[in-house]
Design a protein around this motif. Structure first.
Motif, PDB file in Angstrom:
ATOM      1  N   THR A 103       0.818  -1.197   0.000  1.00  6.57           N
ATOM      2  CA  THR A 103       0.000   0.000   0.000  1.00  6.57           C
ATOM      3  C   THR A 103       0.864   1.265   0.000  1.00  6.57           C
ATOM      4  O   THR A 103       0.342   2.365  -0.097  1.00  6.57           O
ATOM      5  CB  THR A 103      -0.925   0.036   1.232  1.00  6.57           C
ATOM      6  N   ALA A 104       2.192   1.065   0.086  1.00  3.58           N
ATOM      7  CA  ALA A 104       3.092   2.220   0.016  1.00  3.58           C
ATOM      8  C   ALA A 104       2.896   2.948  -1.307  1.00  3.58           C
ATOM      9  O   ALA A 104       3.011   4.171  -1.382  1.00  3.58           O
ATOM     10  CB  ALA A 104       4.536   1.777   0.174  1.00  3.58           C
ATOM     11  N   GLU A 105       2.572   2.178  -2.339  1.00  2.00           N
ATOM     12  CA  GLU A 105       2.330   2.787  -3.645  1.00  2.00           C
ATOM     13  C   GLU A 105       1.074   3.654  -3.643  1.00  2.00           C
ATOM     14  O   GLU A 105       0.859   4.428  -4.550  1.00  2.00           O
ATOM     15  CB  GLU A 105       2.207   1.703  -4.729  1.00  2.00           C
ATOM     16  N   PHE A 106       0.253   3.465  -2.631  1.00  2.00           N
ATOM     17  CA  PHE A 106      -0.911   4.332  -2.455  1.00  2.00           C
ATOM     18  C   PHE A 106      -0.534   5.513  -1.569  1.00  2.00           C
ATOM     19  O   PHE A 106      -0.600   6.667  -1.965  1.00  2.00           O
ATOM     20  CB  PHE A 106      -2.050   3.530  -1.810  1.00  2.00           C
ATOM     21  N   LEU A 107      -0.094   5.192  -0.364  1.00  2.00           N
ATOM     22  CA  LEU A 107       0.107   6.221   0.660  1.00  2.00           C
ATOM     23  C   LEU A 107       1.232   7.201   0.313  1.00  2.00           C
ATOM     24  O   LEU A 107       1.082   8.410   0.444  1.00  2.00           O
ATOM     25  CB  LEU A 107       0.405   5.542   1.997  1.00  2.00           C
ATOM     26  N   LEU A 108       2.362   6.679  -0.154  1.00  2.00           N
ATOM     27  CA  LEU A 108       3.514   7.551  -0.348  1.00  2.00           C
ATOM     28  C   LEU A 108       3.508   8.268  -1.693  1.00  2.00           C
ATOM     29  O   LEU A 108       4.450   8.957  -2.047  1.00  2.00           O
ATOM     30  CB  LEU A 108       4.809   6.772  -0.137  1.00  2.00           C
ATOM     31  N   VAL A 109       2.410   8.096  -2.416  1.00  2.00           N
ATOM     32  CA  VAL A 109       2.240   8.853  -3.650  1.00  2.00           C
ATOM     33  C   VAL A 109       1.325  10.049  -3.373  1.00  2.00           C
ATOM     34  O   VAL A 109       1.131  10.927  -4.187  1.00  2.00           O
ATOM     35  CB  VAL A 109       1.682   7.909  -4.738  1.00  2.00           C
ATOM     36  N   LYS A 110       0.776  10.059  -2.159  1.00  2.00           N
ATOM     37  CA  LYS A 110      -0.042  11.202  -1.734  1.00  2.00           C
ATOM     38  C   LYS A 110       0.879  12.367  -1.351  1.00  2.00           C
ATOM     39  O   LYS A 110       2.051  12.157  -1.057  1.00  2.00           O
ATOM     40  CB  LYS A 110      -0.883  10.808  -0.510  1.00  2.00           C
ATOM     41  N   PRO A 111       0.311  13.564  -1.337  1.00  2.00           N
ATOM     42  CA  PRO A 111       1.161  14.714  -0.987  1.00  2.00           C
ATOM     43  C   PRO A 111       1.486  14.794   0.508  1.00  2.00           C
ATOM     44  O   PRO A 111       1.114  15.747   1.177  1.00  2.00           O
ATOM     45  CB  PRO A 111       0.334  15.920  -1.447  1.00  2.00           C
ATOM     46  N   VAL A 112       2.151  13.789   1.025  1.00  2.00           N
ATOM     47  CA  VAL A 112       2.652  13.845   2.399  1.00  2.00           C
ATOM     48  C   VAL A 112       4.116  13.447   2.386  1.00  2.00           C
ATOM     49  O   VAL A 112       4.533  12.614   1.597  1.00  2.00           O
ATOM     50  CB  VAL A 112       1.920  12.884   3.352  1.00  2.00           C
ATOM     51  N   SER A 113       4.879  14.046   3.281  1.00  2.00           N
ATOM     52  CA  SER A 113       6.283  13.673   3.363  1.00  2.00           C
ATOM     53  C   SER A 113       6.400  12.374   4.154  1.00  2.00           C
ATOM     54  O   SER A 113       5.516  12.026   4.932  1.00  2.00           O
ATOM     55  CB  SER A 113       7.079  14.771   4.051  1.00  2.00           C
ATOM     56  N   ARG A 114       7.492  11.671   3.940  1.00  2.00           N
ATOM     57  CA  ARG A 114       7.678  10.437   4.691  1.00  2.00           C
ATOM     58  C   ARG A 114       7.794  10.728   6.178  1.00  2.00           C
ATOM     59  O   ARG A 114       7.335   9.957   7.005  1.00  2.00           O
ATOM     60  CB  ARG A 114       8.933   9.727   4.210  1.00  2.00           C
ATOM     61  N   LEU A 263      11.869   2.066  -1.235  1.00  2.00           N
ATOM     62  CA  LEU A 263      10.783   1.176  -0.856  1.00  2.00           C
ATOM     63  C   LEU A 263      10.830  -0.089  -1.696  1.00  2.00           C
ATOM     64  O   LEU A 263      11.041  -0.047  -2.898  1.00  2.00           O
ATOM     65  CB  LEU A 263       9.440   1.884  -1.014  1.00  2.00           C
TER      66      LEU A 263
END
Lengths: 265, 295
Positions: A103-114, A263
């Motif tokens: 789901t990293a491909e979902f969450l970390l493609v959002k406009p939030v920094s790690r 990732l």
């Protein structure tokens, strides 16, 4: 906020199960005390006659088992092991699962920094270990009070639980460091739990042989021992300092490694 | 203006190759195809653009901003559809879409409804219970619900039935007309041929060619099929420069030719033929040439 709400929900079931587990542990443990209470001093004598190594494994050295709080000290060892397993797995999973479940491909493609993702997740995990700790604290107070005679127990219990909370924090962050560093997300939880168990076994070995006593600074399980805490009426400053150091170090490492991580999807 | 720019972007996995010195750019308003066989480095390139992984050397910008340094800001305007769609368990479609929308400071409710209707997606189902194709639809709606300026698609059509593929392409064309730039990665050439303005061809981690679809097709590739009266030696055409994918089956010879058409005609004039076809090759056939060249 949205990540926190999501994580609260995702981990709620596991928190419930763990809370029921720790509740059962406290009730059953103190129930045993009720059964033994009549035998009084003989319990202490029996324990004293056991070989030191066996005492070390059972964690009974240095307690007055005739008192409710003393008996609870015995139980405390098992409680902190439970709390630590919960914390380390929570810490590892909450970070690793985005890669594990892809789901990293979902969450970390959002406009939030790690960094923000980590912060939200660690905050959620923090809330969860606080809740776990509160369940343990409240059930302990109720159960120990029930059997306590003249002694005041709440202060002792509060001290013990603050020790447990620090341990929870250390292991939560240990889990998150492993998840942030280790490439294979599926194994993060196994590895960090493994490290935790090795540290626990080490603490027992230290109890058995005095030769390796110096190693007590390495394993957090030696930082907050019920006997010492109850006898001294405080948490040891050296270990408090070490704990703060570990917590800060693990937090920094979690952020640093996760932000640089490729990732694995 | 260039929406995407890659400058010698390189990614090594230890010593294993990811991609090597990939450079190309995608202009605003363009539908850009990114073509290559499996394992060529398409997904690696896309993940670098999305800073899911970080480059070993070289750099890339999106909207003129460095993809590593300004990742969260850039991503406000990116919609991404991964090749395989995985989502959180135990969530209903609508919950996931709302979660997705909550990351953007926009009201996406209307767009969600519109997209779901167009793709015939049931919002009340649990994601776990969905078929592969339906999960893909969730991915599509999820990637487009915030009306991004840049849409990045990694093998987007796998799992979609032809009718839905058609709808999806219409949807993309629609978004493109409204101003969205699209980067479309695929190994299926016909869909790229239909949709894209330009393509980059990647092979074994390197860009082989960047070209306009039209140029590619107009580049004087001809497909020859010759039926001869009697069997002629194989070498007759295989030695000729510009001949590719030569196939000889009995008296039938076929190949793709690129170069001066007179040379080949002279050759053909020298033999006795029973029949002759000269056709425009489709992209697939042109690309086979890139795929196979070093094989």
């Amino acid at each position: 906020m949205n990540i926190m709400i999501r994580e609260m929900k995702a981990n709620l079931k596991s928190l419930l199960i763990w809370s029921i587990g720790v509740l059962a542990m406290v009730i059953a443990g103190m129930g045993k005390y009720a059964g033994m209470k009549g035998t009084g001093q003989t319990m202490n004598e029996l324990m004293a006659e056991m070989p030191k190594s066996l005492q070390a494994i059972m964690g009974t050295s240095g307690f007055d088992l005739a008192t409710a709080l003393g008996f609870y000290g015995l139980l405390y060892l098992y409680l902190i092991v439970m709390a630590s397993i919960h914390a380390v797995m929570l810490g590892a999973n909450i970070i690793a699962k985005e890669e594990r479940d892809k789901t990293a491909e979902f969450l970390l493609v959002k406009p939030v920094s790690r960094a923000k993702v980590i912060s939200m997740k660690l905050l959620t995990a923090l809330i969860h270990i606080v809740l776990f700790n509160l369940v343990t604290l409240l059930s302990s107070i109720i159960m120990v009070e029930r059997f306590a005679e003249a002694e005041t127990v709440t202060d002792g219990l509060l001290l013990l639980m603050s020790g447990m909370f620090i341990l929870q924090l250390i292991f939560l962050l240990l889990g998150s460091v492993v998840a942030a560093v280790y490439r294979k997300s599926k194994k993060a939880s196994v590895i960090s739990t493994g490290i935790m168990l090795v540290l626990f076994i080490l603490s027992i070995l230290i109890n058995m042989t005095e030769k390796i006593e110096m190693l007590k600074y390495i394993t957090p399980f030696k930082y907050f021992e019920a006997a010492t805490i109850l006898n001294n009426g405080k948490l040891e400053p050296v270990f408090l300092f070490l704990s703060v150091f570990l917590i800060l170090a693990f937090t920094t490492l979690t952020y640093r490694f996760y932000q640089k991580k490729d990732l694995n999807l | 203006m260039n929406v995407i720019e890659l400058n010698n972007l390189t990614k090594m996995y230890g010593k294993a190759r990811g991609i090597t010195e990939v450079s190309f750019h995608v202009e605003e308003g363009e539908i850009f195809g990114f073509i290559g066989p499996n394992g060529a480095g398409k997904s690696t390139t896309i993940r670098l653009l999305l800073s899911l992984i970080y480059p070993t050397s070289g750099s890339a910008t999106i909207f003129g901003k460095d993809v590593v340094k300004h990742a969260p800001e850039i991503k406000k305007e990116i919609g991404y559809l991964p090749s395989e769609v995985f989502y959180y368990d135990n969530m209903k479609v609508i919950d996931l879409l709302k979660y997705s929308a909550s990351f953007y400071k926009k009201d996406c409710a209307k767009k969600i409804k519109e997209l779901a209707e167009m793709m015939e997606l049931d919002l009340t189902r649990k994601i776990d219970d969905l078929s592969l194709g339906n999960k893909k639809k969730v991915g599509i709606v999820q990637g487009l619900l915030h009306e991004p300026k840049l849409i990045i698609l990694d093998e987007p059509t796998s799992g979609l039935d032809p009718l839905m593929q058609q709808r999806f392409f219409e949807l993309l064309e629609n978004e493109n007309q409204k101003g969205a730039t699209i980067l479309f990665s695929s190994h299926i050439l016909s869909e790229v041929q239909r949709l894209c303005d330009r393509v980059a061809i990647i092979k074994e981690g390197k860009i082989v060619q960047v070209e306009k679809i039209r140029t590619l097709k107009e580049n004087n590739y001809k497909k020859f099929k010759i039926e001869t009266v009697s069997k002629v030696p194989d070498e007759l055409f295989s030695r000729l420069p510009g001949v590719n994918q030569l196939e000889v089956k009995g008296k039938t010879i076929s190949f793709i030719f690129r170069g001066n058409i007179n040379h080949i005609m002279q050759k053909i004039a020298g033999i006795e033929i029973a029949n002759l076809w000269v056709e425009e090759p489709d992209l697939e056939e042109i690309f086979m040439h890139f795929y196979q060249r070093e094989a």
